[in-house]
Every structure is written in C-alpha cells, then in structure tokens.
Design a protein around this motif. Structure first.
Motif, short mmCIF file in Angstrom:
data_model
loop_
_atom_site.label_atom_id
_atom_site.label_comp_id
_atom_site.label_asym_id
_atom_site.label_seq_id
_atom_site.Cartn_x
_atom_site.Cartn_y
_atom_site.Cartn_z
N ILE A 29 6.07 -13.09 8.26
CA ILE A 29 4.80 -12.89 7.57
C ILE A 29 4.99 -12.27 6.19
N VAL A 30 5.76 -11.18 6.13
CA VAL A 30 5.86 -10.39 4.90
C VAL A 30 6.80 -11.04 3.88
N LYS A 31 7.90 -11.60 4.37
CA LYS A 31 8.84 -12.35 3.50
C LYS A 31 9.34 -11.53 2.30
N ILE A 32 10.09 -10.48 2.58
CA ILE A 32 10.75 -9.71 1.52
C ILE A 32 12.24 -9.64 1.84
N ASN A 33 13.03 -9.20 0.88
CA ASN A 33 14.48 -9.16 1.06
C ASN A 33 14.94 -8.03 1.98
N ASP A 34 14.10 -7.03 2.15
CA ASP A 34 14.43 -5.89 3.01
C ASP A 34 13.84 -6.15 4.40
N ASP A 35 14.69 -6.27 5.41
CA ASP A 35 14.17 -6.60 6.74
C ASP A 35 14.08 -5.40 7.67
N ARG A 36 14.12 -4.18 7.12
CA ARG A 36 13.94 -3.00 7.96
C ARG A 36 12.51 -2.95 8.49
N PHE A 37 12.39 -2.62 9.74
CA PHE A 37 11.10 -2.65 10.44
C PHE A 37 10.05 -1.82 9.69
N ILE A 38 10.36 -0.57 9.40
CA ILE A 38 9.40 0.32 8.76
C ILE A 38 9.00 -0.19 7.38
N VAL A 39 9.95 -0.72 6.64
CA VAL A 39 9.65 -1.25 5.31
C VAL A 39 8.71 -2.45 5.42
N LEU A 40 8.99 -3.32 6.38
CA LEU A 40 8.13 -4.49 6.58
C LEU A 40 6.71 -4.06 6.95
N VAL A 41 6.60 -3.04 7.76
CA VAL A 41 5.27 -2.54 8.15
C VAL A 41 4.53 -2.00 6.93
N LYS A 42 5.20 -1.17 6.13
CA LYS A 42 4.54 -0.56 4.97
C LYS A 42 4.14 -1.59 3.92
N VAL A 43 5.04 -2.53 3.65
CA VAL A 43 4.72 -3.58 2.67
C VAL A 43 3.65 -4.50 3.22
N GLY A 44 3.78 -4.88 4.47
CA GLY A 44 2.82 -5.79 5.08
C GLY A 44 1.43 -5.20 5.16
N ALA A 45 1.33 -3.90 5.41
CA ALA A 45 0.03 -3.25 5.53
C ALA A 45 -0.74 -3.28 4.22
N LYS A 46 -0.02 -3.34 3.10
CA LYS A 46 -0.67 -3.39 1.78
C LYS A 46 -1.24 -4.78 1.49
N LYS A 47 -0.70 -5.80 2.16
CA LYS A 47 -1.12 -7.17 1.89
C LYS A 47 -2.03 -7.76 2.96
N TYR A 48 -1.83 -7.32 4.20
CA TYR A 48 -2.52 -7.95 5.32
C TYR A 48 -3.33 -6.93 6.12
N GLN A 49 -4.62 -7.22 6.28
CA GLN A 49 -5.50 -6.31 6.99
C GLN A 49 -5.08 -6.13 8.45
N VAL A 50 -4.58 -7.18 9.06
CA VAL A 50 -4.19 -7.10 10.47
C VAL A 50 -3.04 -6.12 10.65
N ILE A 51 -2.06 -6.16 9.77
CA ILE A 51 -0.94 -5.23 9.86
C ILE A 51 -1.42 -3.81 9.55
N GLU A 52 -2.31 -3.66 8.59
CA GLU A 52 -2.87 -2.35 8.28
C GLU A 52 -3.56 -1.75 9.50
N THR A 53 -4.23 -2.60 10.28
CA THR A 53 -4.92 -2.14 11.48
C THR A 53 -3.98 -1.43 12.45
N PHE A 54 -2.75 -1.95 12.57
CA PHE A 54 -1.79 -1.41 13.54
C PHE A 54 -0.68 -0.59 12.89
N LYS A 55 -0.83 -0.25 11.62
CA LYS A 55 0.24 0.42 10.88
C LYS A 55 0.72 1.71 11.56
N LYS A 56 -0.19 2.59 11.90
CA LYS A 56 0.20 3.87 12.50
C LYS A 56 0.88 3.67 13.85
#
Length: 242
Positions: A29-56
């Motif tokens: 979904i997020v498609k960035i060069n850094d595949d660390r879980f936490i990084v994907l969550v933080k970046v994804g939450a800024k772009k996608y409302q669904v990921i933001e919903t479950f960020k915490k």
C-alpha cells in the motif's frame, strides 16, 4: 487436550502470522524504500485514513511483536504473550489491509445527474429533496462536468430583476457557463479505497482540487454513474471492528 502453555504458544503464532500479513499489506500500500513496520505505519497514516484509524494499535502491536520475537527466554517460552482479544483484533486489521474494501462501499450511491437540456427547476427540486450540492451533467450521454448549487446562485444573482428570478425557461446548459473547470476522475467499480486515496493524493500534489471521483462499471465517462466519492467521504470512513 491443549495445555495453557500450548494455547499461549498458538496465540503467539497467530499474532506473528497477522503481523506478517499486515507488514506485507503495508509494503504493497505505502510503497516506500524503507520497509520497517513502524516506518510504514507512520508514513501510511499520513496518506491513508484507514491506516490512520489503526495507527496506535499497530504501533503497540509492533512493540509487542518485538518482545515476542526478540526477547524469547527459551524455546516455546515468551517473555510477553498476546491475549485472545488482541490476536482477534490484529487478525481483523490484517484482513482489512490485505483485502481493502471497494471504493463503492463508501460512495454516495444514489447519484442524481442531469442532461444539459433539463430545466434548472428540476435541479432545484433535487437540491430540496436530497440536499445535494453537486450533480454530474451529461451531454449526448457523456459526462461534461459538474453542476453546483453555488453556480445556480451566481446565475440568479446576475439575472435578478426587481428582486425576483424566473427559472421557468432556464436550462442546465445556461448555468454551466458559470461553472469552473472542475477536475473529475472516472474509475471502475473494481477499484478499492486505497487506490482512490492515491488519486486524491496525486491531484493534491499536482496542486489541483479534485472535486470528486465518479464510479462507473468500467471507469468510462459515458457509463451510468454508480457512485460518487468526495474528499469528505474518505475522512468519514468508519472502520470500527466491533
């Protein structure tokens, strides 16, 4: 009969499977060069409302996963173990991210559209009945833009005589001359929510205000609209898991 230890180990294994499923989904979904879980969550939450919903939740589960995997005391014994409620919740999140809902599930499906030859009184009637402020307009069965209530008001202001306006012989085509060039995107009914969010994000980066996305059978502007999505629809996505 399974022992308490066996049941705990099974929960840990299910948790690890859910973690891997979420991790794979975030990469896709997020498609960035850094595949660390936490990084994907933080970046994804800024772009996608669904990921933001479950960020915490995802951040907490990442910490728990590190304790399970990296702080194992011995074979089959974990310093931390998830309970059934946590595992079930994580599995539901994994399912949502791995199999995202179709865009049509959050769209306004009762689409009211008009032909350029329709009378404006028909439009004002629809505004009163449905409370909508934007309507797709068609000419020769092809969508040519949006008619908005604000443009109707502008037309009325410029054509008022003795504080009254006669709309009896006014057609949609007369009002469309007051409309701005409003960018529209047509998508297939097979597109999912993440793909729609990407469309709005791309429009924002290009400094274009995308008014809405119109869903049709195959994404053609000549097909009947099945649903309309505005930026507000993405904000209001409800992904409660109860």
């Amino acid at each position: 009969m399974k022992t308490v230890k066996d049941q705990a180990q099974l929960l840990s294994e299910r948790f690890e499977v859910a973690y891997n499923q979420v991790h794979d989904a975030l990469r896709d979904i997020v498609k960035i060069n850094d595949d660390r879980f936490i990084v994907l969550v933080k970046v994804g939450a800024k772009k996608y409302q669904v990921i933001e919903t479950f960020k915490k939740d995802l951040e907490q589960y990442a910490r728990l996963r590190n304790a399970i995997v990296h702080e194992k005391m011995e074979v089959g014994f974990y310093i931390a173990e998830p309970n059934a409620k946590v595992v079930n919740h994580f599995e539901k999140i994994a399912n949502i991210l791995s199999r995202p809902n179709l865009a049509l599930t959050i769209a306004t499906k009762n689409v009211i559209s008009f032909d350029v030859h329709d009378k404006v009184l028909k439009v004002t009637g629809a505004i009163k009945t449905y409370g909508y402020s934007k309507f797709p307009v068609y000419k020769n069965k092809k969508c040519i833009g949006l008619l908005t209530s604000s443009s109707i008001v502008k037309w009325m202001a410029q054509n008022m005589k003795n504080n009254t306006v006669n709309l009896a012989d006014i057609h949609v085509s007369d009002i469309m001359t007051f409309e701005k060039d409003r960018p529209l995107v047509f998508i297939s009914k097979e597109m999912n929510i993440f793909e729609v969010e990407n469309i709005f994000e791309k429009s924002h980066k290009n400094k274009q205000k995308l008014e809405c996305v119109i869903i049709t059978e195959n994404g053609s502007e000549e097909e009947k609209p099945l649903g309309i999505i505005t930026p507000w629809d993405l904000i209001d996505v409800d992904y409660t898991l109860d």
